[in-house]
Design a protein around this motif. Structure first.
Motif, PDB file in Angstrom:
ATOM      1  N   THR A 152      14.704 -21.465 -17.900  1.00 11.28           N
ATOM      2  CA  THR A 152      15.729 -21.999 -16.993  1.00 11.28           C
ATOM      3  C   THR A 152      16.737 -20.937 -16.565  1.00 11.28           C
ATOM      4  O   THR A 152      17.550 -21.183 -15.685  1.00 11.28           O
ATOM      5  N   ALA A 153      16.669 -19.745 -17.146  1.00  9.79           N
ATOM      6  CA  ALA A 153      17.611 -18.663 -16.835  1.00  9.79           C
ATOM      7  C   ALA A 153      17.130 -17.867 -15.619  1.00  9.79           C
ATOM      8  O   ALA A 153      17.149 -16.641 -15.606  1.00  9.79           O
ATOM      9  N   THR A 154      16.721 -18.571 -14.584  1.00 14.54           N
ATOM     10  CA  THR A 154      16.132 -17.910 -13.411  1.00 14.54           C
ATOM     11  C   THR A 154      17.088 -16.917 -12.764  1.00 14.54           C
ATOM     12  O   THR A 154      16.652 -15.879 -12.270  1.00 14.54           O
ATOM     13  N   HIS A 155      18.381 -17.207 -12.769  1.00 17.28           N
ATOM     14  CA  HIS A 155      19.351 -16.286 -12.171  1.00 17.28           C
ATOM     15  C   HIS A 155      19.402 -14.962 -12.930  1.00 17.28           C
ATOM     16  O   HIS A 155      19.735 -13.927 -12.355  1.00 17.28           O
ATOM     17  N   LEU A 156      19.049 -14.961 -14.198  1.00 17.21           N
ATOM     18  CA  LEU A 156      19.000 -13.730 -14.991  1.00 17.21           C
ATOM     19  C   LEU A 156      17.648 -13.036 -14.828  1.00 17.21           C
ATOM     20  O   LEU A 156      17.578 -11.821 -14.674  1.00 17.21           O
ATOM     21  N   ILE A 157      16.594 -13.802 -14.847  1.00 17.66           N
ATOM     22  CA  ILE A 157      15.244 -13.256 -14.742  1.00 17.66           C
ATOM     23  C   ILE A 157      15.026 -12.587 -13.383  1.00 17.66           C
ATOM     24  O   ILE A 157      14.382 -11.539 -13.294  1.00 17.66           O
ATOM     25  N   HIS A 217      11.049 -17.015 -35.305  1.00 19.20           N
ATOM     26  CA  HIS A 217      12.089 -17.784 -35.989  1.00 19.20           C
ATOM     27  C   HIS A 217      13.429 -17.546 -35.291  1.00 19.20           C
ATOM     28  O   HIS A 217      13.897 -16.410 -35.201  1.00 19.20           O
ATOM     29  N   VAL A 218      14.061 -18.593 -34.788  1.00 17.13           N
ATOM     30  CA  VAL A 218      15.307 -18.469 -34.035  1.00 17.13           C
ATOM     31  C   VAL A 218      16.473 -18.131 -34.964  1.00 17.13           C
ATOM     32  O   VAL A 218      16.738 -18.855 -35.927  1.00 17.13           O
ATOM     33  N   VAL A 219      17.151 -17.021 -34.657  1.00 16.14           N
ATOM     34  CA  VAL A 219      18.351 -16.642 -35.407  1.00 16.14           C
ATOM     35  C   VAL A 219      19.609 -16.775 -34.550  1.00 16.14           C
ATOM     36  O   VAL A 219      20.723 -16.696 -35.057  1.00 16.14           O
ATOM     37  N   TYR A 220      19.416 -16.983 -33.230  1.00 10.55           N
ATOM     38  CA  TYR A 220      20.535 -17.186 -32.305  1.00 10.55           C
ATOM     39  C   TYR A 220      19.986 -17.914 -31.095  1.00 10.55           C
ATOM     40  O   TYR A 220      18.859 -17.649 -30.655  1.00 10.55           O
ATOM     41  N   GLU A 221      20.808 -18.803 -30.531  1.00 10.63           N
ATOM     42  CA  GLU A 221      20.414 -19.500 -29.302  1.00 10.63           C
ATOM     43  C   GLU A 221      21.650 -19.859 -28.514  1.00 10.63           C
ATOM     44  O   GLU A 221      22.677 -20.250 -29.066  1.00 10.63           O
ATOM     45  N   ASP A 222      21.557 -19.702 -27.184  1.00 12.23           N
ATOM     46  CA  ASP A 222      22.581 -20.214 -26.287  1.00 12.23           C
ATOM     47  C   ASP A 222      21.863 -20.844 -25.095  1.00 12.23           C
ATOM     48  O   ASP A 222      20.651 -21.078 -25.165  1.00 12.23           O
ATOM     49  N   ASP A 223      22.556 -21.097 -24.009  1.00 11.98           N
ATOM     50  CA  ASP A 223      21.935 -21.836 -22.908  1.00 11.98           C
ATOM     51  C   ASP A 223      20.903 -21.043 -22.109  1.00 11.98           C
ATOM     52  O   ASP A 223      20.123 -21.622 -21.366  1.00 11.98           O
ATOM     53  N   VAL A 224      20.858 -19.708 -22.263  1.00 14.86           N
ATOM     54  CA  VAL A 224      19.932 -18.913 -21.462  1.00 14.86           C
ATOM     55  C   VAL A 224      18.951 -18.072 -22.264  1.00 14.86           C
ATOM     56  O   VAL A 224      18.043 -17.471 -21.688  1.00 14.86           O
ATOM     57  N   GLN A 225      19.139 -18.000 -23.570  1.00 16.14           N
ATOM     58  CA  GLN A 225      18.305 -17.104 -24.354  1.00 16.14           C
ATOM     59  C   GLN A 225      18.184 -17.553 -25.809  1.00 16.14           C
ATOM     60  O   GLN A 225      18.980 -18.355 -26.283  1.00 16.14           O
ATOM     61  N   VAL A 226      17.169 -16.982 -26.459  1.00 16.23           N
ATOM     62  CA  VAL A 226      17.047 -17.086 -27.904  1.00 16.23           C
ATOM     63  C   VAL A 226      16.830 -15.674 -28.436  1.00 16.23           C
ATOM     64  O   VAL A 226      16.277 -14.815 -27.743  1.00 16.23           O
TER      65      VAL A 226
END
Length: 140
Positions: free
Chosen positions: A88-93, A120-129
């Motif tokens: 969903t982070a198309t504006h970044l991609i 294994h997820v160690v951090y997550e926000d709305d645009v990345q893991v």
């Protein structure tokens, strides 16, 4: 770690990385590859301007995980940590193309990797893991 997208299917995370591993056995991401060229003074004036302007744009566009949690990229804590964009982070991609053009101009191979389960997820926000590699499970 399989989450779902709006369509109901699994989320396919996206990463742009080196084709060959670095000296530590890790695949450097697209930003690290271009930044390395910049620090080495190998970019043209135009490429360096692009790098600086777009790095600043990215710095403002989304959080730096290490500012939220300083251990995210700590090699003693998470030695295999890598960042992946959420689809969903198309504006970044969309802005990655300019970085890929710089790498191609310097003969640095970079590939796009997609995964529904990057680690294994160690951090997550709305645009990345940010994930670490999963340890292999013993057989038997």
């Amino acid at each position: 770690m399989t989450t779902t997208q709006g369509s109901g299917g699994p989320t396919e995370y996206v990463r742009f990385q080196a084709v060959m591993p670095n000296e530590r056995g890790h695949f450097t991401g697209v930003f690290g590859l271009v930044n390395r060229l910049g620090r080495a003074g190998r970019l043209s004036e135009e490429q360096e301007l692009f790098r600086r302007e777009n790095n600043a744009w990215y710095d403002l566009a989304y959080p730096d995980p290490s500012n939220v949690d300083p251990t995210v990229y700590d090699p003693a804590v998470n030695p295999t940590a890598t960042a992946w964009f959420k689809p969903t982070a198309t504006h970044l991609i969309e802005r990655v193309d300019g970085y890929l053009e710089i790498l191609a101009a310097h003969g640095v191979e970079c590939r796009v990797v997609r995964s529904t389960d990057p680690g294994h997820v160690v951090y997550e926000d709305d645009v990345q893991v940010v994930v670490t590699r999963r340890e292999p499970r013993p057989v038997g």
